[in-house]
Each structure stands twice: as C-alpha cells, then as structure tokens.
Design a protein around this motif. Structure first.
Motif, PDB file in Angstrom:
ATOM      1  N   LEU A 122       7.962  -1.098  -6.763  1.00 19.13           N
ATOM      2  CA  LEU A 122       8.379  -0.096  -5.780  1.00 19.13           C
ATOM      3  C   LEU A 122       7.169   0.282  -4.930  1.00 19.13           C
ATOM      4  O   LEU A 122       6.078   0.484  -5.457  1.00 19.13           O
ATOM      5  CB  LEU A 122       8.931   1.140  -6.490  1.00 19.13           C
ATOM      6  N   PHE A 123       7.361   0.429  -3.618  1.00 15.67           N
ATOM      7  CA  PHE A 123       6.224   0.548  -2.722  1.00 15.67           C
ATOM      8  C   PHE A 123       6.168   1.837  -1.901  1.00 15.67           C
ATOM      9  O   PHE A 123       5.287   1.972  -1.051  1.00 15.67           O
ATOM     10  CB  PHE A 123       6.184  -0.660  -1.773  1.00 15.67           C
ATOM     11  N   ASP A 124       7.067   2.776  -2.157  1.00 12.58           N
ATOM     12  CA  ASP A 124       7.049   4.015  -1.364  1.00 12.58           C
ATOM     13  C   ASP A 124       5.708   4.729  -1.505  1.00 12.58           C
ATOM     14  O   ASP A 124       5.093   5.135  -0.513  1.00 12.58           O
ATOM     15  CB  ASP A 124       8.186   4.944  -1.787  1.00 12.58           C
ATOM     16  N   ARG A 125       5.262   4.906  -2.731  1.00 12.43           N
ATOM     17  CA  ARG A 125       3.992   5.598  -2.952  1.00 12.43           C
ATOM     18  C   ARG A 125       2.821   4.764  -2.437  1.00 12.43           C
ATOM     19  O   ARG A 125       1.862   5.300  -1.875  1.00 12.43           O
ATOM     20  CB  ARG A 125       3.810   5.930  -4.435  1.00 12.43           C
ATOM     21  N   THR A 126       2.902   3.460  -2.602  1.00  7.47           N
ATOM     22  CA  THR A 126       1.842   2.578  -2.120  1.00  7.47           C
ATOM     23  C   THR A 126       1.685   2.692  -0.610  1.00  7.47           C
ATOM     24  O   THR A 126       0.561   2.772  -0.099  1.00  7.47           O
ATOM     25  CB  THR A 126       2.153   1.122  -2.502  1.00  7.47           C
ATOM     26  N   ASP A 127       2.800   2.694   0.110  1.00 11.12           N
ATOM     27  CA  ASP A 127       2.763   2.845   1.573  1.00 11.12           C
ATOM     28  C   ASP A 127       2.001   4.110   1.969  1.00 11.12           C
ATOM     29  O   ASP A 127       1.151   4.089   2.864  1.00 11.12           O
ATOM     30  CB  ASP A 127       4.179   2.921   2.144  1.00 11.12           C
ATOM     31  N   LYS A 128       2.320   5.191   1.305  1.00  8.70           N
ATOM     32  CA  LYS A 128       1.692   6.481   1.643  1.00  8.70           C
ATOM     33  C   LYS A 128       0.201   6.469   1.335  1.00  8.70           C
ATOM     34  O   LYS A 128      -0.613   6.966   2.119  1.00  8.70           O
ATOM     35  CB  LYS A 128       2.388   7.605   0.875  1.00  8.70           C
ATOM     36  N   LEU A 129      -0.163   5.904   0.182  1.00 10.65           N
ATOM     37  CA  LEU A 129      -1.573   5.881  -0.206  1.00 10.65           C
ATOM     38  C   LEU A 129      -2.393   4.993   0.724  1.00 10.65           C
ATOM     39  O   LEU A 129      -3.529   5.327   1.072  1.00 10.65           O
ATOM     40  CB  LEU A 129      -1.706   5.400  -1.646  1.00 10.65           C
ATOM     41  N   LEU A 130      -1.842   3.868   1.131  1.00  4.21           N
ATOM     42  CA  LEU A 130      -2.557   2.998   2.073  1.00  4.21           C
ATOM     43  C   LEU A 130      -2.798   3.711   3.390  1.00  4.21           C
ATOM     44  O   LEU A 130      -3.845   3.544   4.030  1.00  4.21           O
ATOM     45  CB  LEU A 130      -1.775   1.705   2.293  1.00  4.21           C
ATOM     46  N   GLU A 131      -1.855   4.521   3.796  1.00  5.37           N
ATOM     47  CA  GLU A 131      -2.031   5.291   5.033  1.00  5.37           C
ATOM     48  C   GLU A 131      -3.093   6.366   4.849  1.00  5.37           C
ATOM     49  O   GLU A 131      -3.936   6.585   5.726  1.00  5.37           O
ATOM     50  CB  GLU A 131      -0.702   5.926   5.443  1.00  5.37           C
ATOM     51  N   VAL A 132      -3.093   7.028   3.696  1.00  5.49           N
ATOM     52  CA  VAL A 132      -4.067   8.093   3.422  1.00  5.49           C
ATOM     53  C   VAL A 132      -5.486   7.543   3.409  1.00  5.49           C
ATOM     54  O   VAL A 132      -6.403   8.122   4.003  1.00  5.49           O
ATOM     55  CB  VAL A 132      -3.748   8.769   2.068  1.00  5.49           C
ATOM     56  N   TYR A 133      -5.697   6.411   2.749  1.00  5.03           N
ATOM     57  CA  TYR A 133      -7.050   5.893   2.561  1.00  5.03           C
ATOM     58  C   TYR A 133      -7.525   4.970   3.671  1.00  5.03           C
ATOM     59  O   TYR A 133      -8.723   4.743   3.817  1.00  5.03           O
ATOM     60  CB  TYR A 133      -7.147   5.169   1.215  1.00  5.03           C
ATOM     61  N   GLY A 134      -6.606   4.439   4.455  1.00  5.36           N
ATOM     62  CA  GLY A 134      -7.003   3.624   5.596  1.00  5.36           C
ATOM     63  C   GLY A 134      -7.905   2.468   5.203  1.00  5.36           C
ATOM     64  O   GLY A 134      -7.638   1.746   4.240  1.00  5.36           O
ATOM     65  N   ASP A 135      -9.021   2.306   5.932  1.00  6.41           N
ATOM     66  CA  ASP A 135      -9.904   1.164   5.666  1.00  6.41           C
ATOM     67  C   ASP A 135     -10.725   1.323   4.388  1.00  6.41           C
ATOM     68  O   ASP A 135     -11.477   0.414   4.012  1.00  6.41           O
ATOM     69  CB  ASP A 135     -10.821   0.891   6.854  1.00  6.41           C
ATOM     70  N   LYS A 136     -10.590   2.456   3.703  1.00  2.42           N
ATOM     71  CA  LYS A 136     -11.220   2.600   2.381  1.00  2.42           C
ATOM     72  C   LYS A 136     -10.418   1.873   1.299  1.00  2.42           C
ATOM     73  O   LYS A 136     -10.899   1.688   0.184  1.00  2.42           O
ATOM     74  CB  LYS A 136     -11.334   4.082   2.007  1.00  2.42           C
ATOM     75  N   ALA A 137      -9.176   1.496   1.613  1.00  2.00           N
ATOM     76  CA  ALA A 137      -8.316   0.828   0.646  1.00  2.00           C
ATOM     77  C   ALA A 137      -8.541  -0.678   0.697  1.00  2.00           C
ATOM     78  O   ALA A 137      -8.240  -1.329   1.699  1.00  2.00           O
ATOM     79  CB  ALA A 137      -6.858   1.150   0.915  1.00  2.00           C
ATOM     80  N   VAL A 138      -9.099  -1.211  -0.383  1.00  3.65           N
ATOM     81  CA  VAL A 138      -9.326  -2.654  -0.491  1.00  3.65           C
ATOM     82  C   VAL A 138      -8.014  -3.376  -0.752  1.00  3.65           C
ATOM     83  O   VAL A 138      -7.778  -4.482  -0.265  1.00  3.65           O
ATOM     84  CB  VAL A 138     -10.306  -2.951  -1.644  1.00  3.65           C
ATOM     85  N   GLY A 139      -7.134  -2.735  -1.540  1.00  4.24           N
ATOM     86  CA  GLY A 139      -5.890  -3.387  -1.912  1.00  4.24           C
ATOM     87  C   GLY A 139      -5.121  -2.581  -2.944  1.00  4.24           C
ATOM     88  O   GLY A 139      -5.219  -1.352  -2.989  1.00  4.24           O
ATOM     89  N   ILE A 140      -4.392  -3.298  -3.782  1.00  3.76           N
ATOM     90  CA  ILE A 140      -3.483  -2.689  -4.749  1.00  3.76           C
ATOM     91  C   ILE A 140      -3.922  -3.051  -6.159  1.00  3.76           C
ATOM     92  O   ILE A 140      -4.253  -4.206  -6.445  1.00  3.76           O
ATOM     93  CB  ILE A 140      -2.045  -3.199  -4.550  1.00  3.76           C
TER      94      ILE A 140
END
Length: 356
Positions: A122-140
């Motif tokens: 499920l990716f709802d939370r993942t979508d939100k976290l990727l938006e929050v962290y932006g380019d600080k997010a390397v991946g999942i």
C-alpha cells in the motif's frame, strides 16, 4: 567547534581511493591542502601520530529519533560523531519532516516506509512521506519479514520495486525472516537497490546456496549491505564464511538504535562493525571503501572522499577501542580485545568530537 582553520598532521590518510602519508589543512568548511609538511598555520592542530585518517564515515542504515519509530530512534549526532560518522541514513522514516532532519548536524538522507497488508503493498503513506522529504528521500525501505503476519509471498516486493521504478528511487529490503529464498528476493531487485541484513541466520539465508545468489546479484549491481544490528540481524559464522568464500559486501552499516548503542558493554557503532569485519577476514582497504565511497555511492551522494576543495568531513582512528563480546541469536560468539576507536571527527569544517 567553529575555529576557522584546522590542521591534522602526520596521518596515514585514506582519501577514499588510495593511501598517502601527511597532513590535511582545513579552512572554514573546506579542505584546502592534502600533503606532507603543509606549511599553513592553523588555529587548531591535531597530531594524528601515524594513525588512520579517513573521510567522515557514512552509515547507510541507522534509526534516528524523530524520524524512525519511537521504540528505536536515537539522537543521531550523539552516536555518529564519536564513531567518526558524519553522514547517516535513516532506514525507516515514517514521521518527522525536513525540518527534523535539518536540525541534525550530521548530513543525512532517509528511506521512507511502505505498508504491506494482506500480502499487498500500500502506497498512500509512502506518497505522503516522499513529498515531505523531497530530495532527502533516497528510496523505500521494505520490512520483508514474516514477523509481520501480513507478509507471505514475494508479490509485495515486486509491487514495491515497480512503484520505485516509476519514481526513479531505490529500494532497501530487510531480508531477515523472508518468506522466500534469498535468491527470489535478489531477483526482484534492480541495479542500485540494496539488500540489508545480508548475512542473517533466521531462515532462507545466503548460506543456503553458498552465497551464489548474493554474488550473482552483486555482479549486476545490487548493493550487498551488512546491516549488522549488533548481533541481532547478523550471524557471525555466516558472515565469516561469506568473506572466506569471496562474498565481500559493498557496504557495512550499523542499524544503530537506542536499543543497541549503549548496551553492548560500551558504545556500539561503526567502529565495532569495522572490527567485526576485519576479524572476519576483510582487509582494511575493503572495510574503508565500504564505509566511505561505496556507502556514499549507494545512497546517491558525493560524500565519502577527501579532496582539495571539498567540504571537510574527516575522521581519525586508532585501534585502542574497548573490546567486543557479542553472541548472535544462533549462539555464535564474537570476542575481540579492541576495536576501531575514533580520536577526532570534523564535520563541515568543525571539530564535533575529540576523544581526549
């Protein structure tokens, strides 16, 4: 400690690629010179006395307070700098914000979590976290472990890799307790993806096919990470056998948490991980590459090198650290009289730790 200029003298310097002997001169936040008998005067001088001088280490699997779970997160600066680590990556970000990360002095990135329910990603939370962290997010980060009753087959991992592929981000997979053989997990991963806890001893281990699946995946660019977690997610016997069989990991990481940092009979961290690797048969240069240039490349950063003009992240080590005495879940005991000990850490041109 902002002191303007720093000179680290008489070091055995590993710059990320090769060894030299000499000094490093730092002014403001930059490395201005590397070589023998540097003449510039500094506000602060540190004599390395022939000890090892390295780029600030990179730990690609840690758990930070305010970012990871409250049960595991730890004040990352407090455990990074005394271990020579200037760059850390949270491996299960599920809360916090860019502001939380920016409050840390250590450089940082994150892997955000995803959810698996009824063997479906499920990716709802993942979508939100990727938006929050932006380019600080390397991946999942994927917790692919049957300890979570919702994980039963390889299917959710393929779903997550497909999702990550569309967004051009990496996947890090926790494989201890996988419901499928490690060969299946590795087949699902792409070049640049990371498998962590690669030498666990729970079930479906790398030893099952004598490390051939790990070697094959490594050749096509899957990153093999130790993810030591002290003695929790690493079987010391399997790790040693891997090294003996030529299965050298790409990266060494600590998986450090508030549950491991200060309850190992002393401070657990990258220094202990490096010594476990050394006593298991890895060479010093292999170890240093794993915790500097390889680790930086694994998370898509330019950390992990010493070079004139670069931001000054530097660490100095000897082998005078307290001994290690750990027993893994399978009863394999690792005992060593000493460990890599950090004497000095410089981050962004500032002295952030000194042993004495």
């Amino acid at each position: 400690m902002g002191i303007g200029s720093i000179k680290i003298e008489n070091g055995r310097i590993f710059d990320g690629k090769r060894y030299t002997y000499g000094d490093i001169y730092i002014e403001n936040d930059k490395i201005m010179a590397i070589g023998e008998n540097i003449s510039q005067k500094a506000n602060y001088n540190f004599n390395a006395n022939g000890n090892l001088v390295t780029p600030g280490l990179c730990d690609i699997h840690a758990h930070m307070k305010g970012i990871s779970s409250d049960a595991f997160g730890i004040s990352i600066d407090a455990v990074c700098f005394p271990n020579g680590v200037t760059n850390a990556v949270d491996a299960s970000a599920y809360k916090g914000s860019r502001d939380t990360l920016d409050a840390f002095s250590a450089k940082n990135r994150v892997f955000v979590v995803t959810d698996i329910k009824d063997d479906t990603a499920l990716f709802d939370r993942t979508d939100k976290l990727l938006e929050v962290y932006g380019d600080k997010a390397v991946g999942i980060k994927v917790y692919f472990d049957t300890a979570e009753k919702t994980v039963r087959t390889i299917n959710p991992l393929y779903e997550i890799v497909k999702y990550a592929d569309k967004r051009r981000i990496k996947v890090m997979v926790h494989c201890a307790g996988s419901p499928t053989p490690i060969s299946d997990v590795l087949e699902a991963l792409r070049t640049g993806d990371i498998i962590t806890h690669s030498f666990h001893g729970v079930k479906n281990t790398a030893l099952d096919d004598n490390f051939e699946s790990l070697k094959k995946a490594q050749k096509r660019g899957v990153i093999i990470d130790s993810g030591f977690a002290g003695c929790v997610h690493t079987n010391f016997d399997i790790f040693k056998k891997a090294i003996e069989n030529g299965m050298i990991p790409d990266t060494l990481s600590s998986d450090i948490t508030c549950c491991s940092a200060f309850i190992r009979g002393g401070m657990y961290g990258m220094g202990a991980c490096m010594m476990i690797a050394e006593k298991s048969g890895m060479s010093e240069e292999q170890i240093l590459r794993c915790v500097t240039v390889n680790a930086a490349k694994a998370v898509g950063t330019d950390w992990g090198i010493l070079k004139v003009g670069r931001v000054a992240d530097v660490a100095v080590f000897d082998k005078g650290g307290k001994g290690i005495d750990m027993t893994d879940k399978d009863g394999n005991r690792f005992v060593c009289d000493n460990s890599y000990r950090c004497l000095l850490t410089v981050c962004d041109g500032n002295v952030v730790y000194r042993l004495t």
